[in-house]
Scaffold this motif. Sequence first.
Motif, short mmCIF file in Angstrom:
data_model
loop_
_atom_site.label_atom_id
_atom_site.label_comp_id
_atom_site.label_asym_id
_atom_site.label_seq_id
_atom_site.Cartn_x
_atom_site.Cartn_y
_atom_site.Cartn_z
N LYS A 7 0.16 2.42 0.81
CA LYS A 7 1.45 1.99 0.37
C LYS A 7 2.10 3.32 -0.72
O LYS A 7 3.10 3.23 -0.81
CB LYS A 7 1.58 0.80 -0.33
CG LYS A 7 0.73 0.50 -1.46
CD LYS A 7 0.97 -0.83 -2.16
CE LYS A 7 0.00 -0.94 -3.59
NZ LYS A 7 0.38 -2.17 -4.13
N ALA A 12 4.86 5.45 4.45
CA ALA A 12 4.80 4.00 4.04
C ALA A 12 6.05 3.76 3.29
O ALA A 12 6.66 2.72 3.19
CB ALA A 12 3.48 3.62 3.47
N LYS A 16 8.47 4.85 7.14
CA LYS A 16 8.27 3.60 7.83
C LYS A 16 9.63 2.78 7.96
O LYS A 16 10.02 2.49 9.14
CB LYS A 16 7.28 2.76 7.32
CG LYS A 16 6.84 1.39 8.26
CD LYS A 16 5.68 0.77 7.53
CE LYS A 16 5.11 -0.23 8.12
NZ LYS A 16 4.72 -0.08 9.93
N ARG A 59 6.38 -9.12 1.78
CA ARG A 59 5.72 -8.14 0.72
C ARG A 59 5.85 -8.71 -0.73
O ARG A 59 6.92 -9.43 -1.18
CB ARG A 59 6.34 -6.93 0.80
CG ARG A 59 5.90 -5.71 0.17
CD ARG A 59 6.31 -4.45 0.39
NE ARG A 59 7.96 -4.35 -0.09
CZ ARG A 59 8.62 -3.17 0.31
NH1 ARG A 59 7.95 -1.89 0.60
NH2 ARG A 59 9.65 -3.19 -0.36
N GLY A 121 3.37 -4.38 11.65
CA GLY A 121 2.87 -4.91 10.50
C GLY A 121 2.10 -6.19 10.42
O GLY A 121 2.04 -6.95 11.73
N SER A 142 0.79 -6.48 0.57
CA SER A 142 1.13 -5.10 -0.04
C SER A 142 2.10 -4.56 0.96
O SER A 142 2.95 -3.40 0.41
CB SER A 142 -0.14 -4.34 -0.27
OG SER A 142 -0.62 -3.80 1.13
N ILE A 143 2.39 -4.71 1.73
CA ILE A 143 3.44 -4.00 2.89
C ILE A 143 4.21 -5.14 3.41
O ILE A 143 3.99 -6.32 3.63
CB ILE A 143 2.72 -3.24 4.03
CG1 ILE A 143 1.87 -4.30 4.84
CG2 ILE A 143 2.10 -2.20 3.20
CD1 ILE A 143 1.37 -3.42 5.90
N ARG A 144 5.49 -4.83 3.96
CA ARG A 144 6.40 -5.80 4.79
C ARG A 144 5.68 -6.29 5.90
O ARG A 144 4.79 -5.59 6.72
CB ARG A 144 7.38 -4.93 5.25
CG ARG A 144 8.64 -4.59 4.17
CD ARG A 144 9.73 -3.88 4.73
NE ARG A 144 10.69 -3.75 3.85
CZ ARG A 144 11.02 -2.63 3.24
NH1 ARG A 144 10.01 -1.46 3.78
NH2 ARG A 144 12.05 -2.23 2.44
N ILE A 188 -3.38 -1.92 7.58
CA ILE A 188 -3.17 -1.46 6.36
C ILE A 188 -3.89 -0.10 6.14
O ILE A 188 -3.30 1.10 5.63
CB ILE A 188 -3.58 -2.28 5.24
CG1 ILE A 188 -2.07 -3.38 5.49
CG2 ILE A 188 -2.97 -1.82 3.91
CD1 ILE A 188 -2.35 -4.62 4.62
#
Length: 210
Positions: A7, A12, A16, A59, A121, A142-144, A188
């Motif tokens: 991230k 990222a 993205k 997220r 994701g 930690s991400i969408r 990830i």
Amino acid sequence: MNKKDTKEGFYAKRGKRALDLVISLPLLIILSPLILLISILIKCDSEGSVLFTQLRVGRSGRVFKFYKFRSMIKDADKKGPYITSSDDKRVTPLGKILRKYKLDEIPQILNVIKGDMSLVGPRPWVKKVVDEFQGDDSLILSIRPGITGYASLMYRNEEEILVGYDDVEYAHNTIILPQKVAFCKKYITEMSFITDLKILFGTFRELIKF
């Protein structure tokens, strides 16, 4: 883990999101006639709203409203488990077609445009599943979350796998969920522009196989 795959990397943080918008905005316009047709068919097929909405965890643990075309009877979420199998009696006749060809997922393009989700994701889960995360499982947040990903491709026939189980939630959470979590973590660590393109093309190939 390479910095560009986390991230902290440029893709990222900026690329993205740009890719999401470049693809999803034109896609929404292109699919608008199909969206209108499906909406009409849903209203003709069964009682209830066109869209099914549900709170999902995104997220950083942020809860958002998740969209799908309604493929089940009205208030189905109050009449059974949140997980379904292909023989679930709550699925409408039209819903079976929508789910088979993944057409019920189209409204999630709106989630992508709003920034709740990404095209690629981990799938967004309900809070009751997230509350059961263990160890570093929370890395997934930690991400969408995405419309498609490694787990979505590997378990594209999940509803067929769950046929015959008396308790589909238990079967999902003990048999399938651990593998899904592992695939999400794998994504990830490998996240990049090339990885996302491969997953998107892989998803397209699977859709046209039906």
